[in-house]
Design a protein around this motif. Structure first.
Motif: not given
Length: 199
Positions: A24-36, A151-167
């Motif tokens: 939910d921290w993403m600017i657009w998270n596949w919701g009906p309102t396209w916020t990009w 193609h990395l779409f970078v959101n302006p937020v730092a999470l500190g921890s979480g799920l990584s594709i480079f793990k």
């Protein structure tokens, strides 16, 4: 030969979801309102005009990815219609060890060795391929050296921890930055390819 492209949203510190799996921290998270903003939406649509095959993870397919975009593609008035139309028209290949048959339209199952199956797909005629999936599926593709464009779409937020594709990819990834662009909505898109001679 077809390329396999990865388009994925991440935080500035490289996570695709927080430690509880939330996005939910993403600017657009596949919701009906396209916020990009419009230029980023155009980049996204243009990227999908280059593909004719989608590789969704089994989990993503089971959670409704294919059916959701088919519904959006039935409404030409929806601003997400061009993307949804491309996803719906593309052939989908779901990698699975558990499913015996596909329950989705225009979708086949791949049950063999991941690298062998994808390299066979790359040799087919047509446009490129794009992958959508969670951290585990995408990580396995990266570890196998199967991604040709990131193609990395970078959101302006730092999470500190979480799920990584480079793990735990098994080895270091050397990449070459080929494009970068910032957008008014706060996003940045970084495009990388594997560094030559480093695969």
């Amino acid at each position: 030969m077809k390329k396999l492209k990865l388009q994925i949203q991440i935080s500035v510190d490289g996570y695709i979801a927080d430690s509880q799996g939330r996005t939910d921290w993403m600017i657009w998270n596949w919701g009906p309102t396209w916020t990009w903003d419009d230029p980023l939406q155009k980049y996204f649509i243009d990227l999908h005009a280059t593909i004719d095959t989608v590789l969704p993870s089994r989990k993503m397919a089971a959670e409704g990815f294919i059916d959701h975009w088919a519904r959006v593609a039935s409404n030409p008035g929806d601003p997400q219609y061009p993307f949804a139309k491309a996803i719906t028209a593309a052939h989908k290949v779901v990698f699975t060890k558990t499913l015996s048959q596909s329950v989705w339209e225009n979708t086949s199952l791949a049950k063999g060795n991941l690298a062998e199956e994808i390299n066979t797909l790359k040799k087919q005629d047509g446009k490129d391929m794009i992958v959508y999936g969670g951290a585990s599926f995408v990580s396995s593709l990266i570890a196998a050296g199967l991604i040709d464009e990131f193609h990395l779409f970078v959101n302006p937020v730092a999470l500190g921890s979480g799920l990584s594709i480079f793990k735990d990819p098994g080895y270091k990834r050397d990449l070459t930055l080929v494009a970068s662009q910032s957008y008014d909505c706060g996003m940045a898109v970084l495009t990388y390819v594997p560094a030559k001679g480093k695969q």
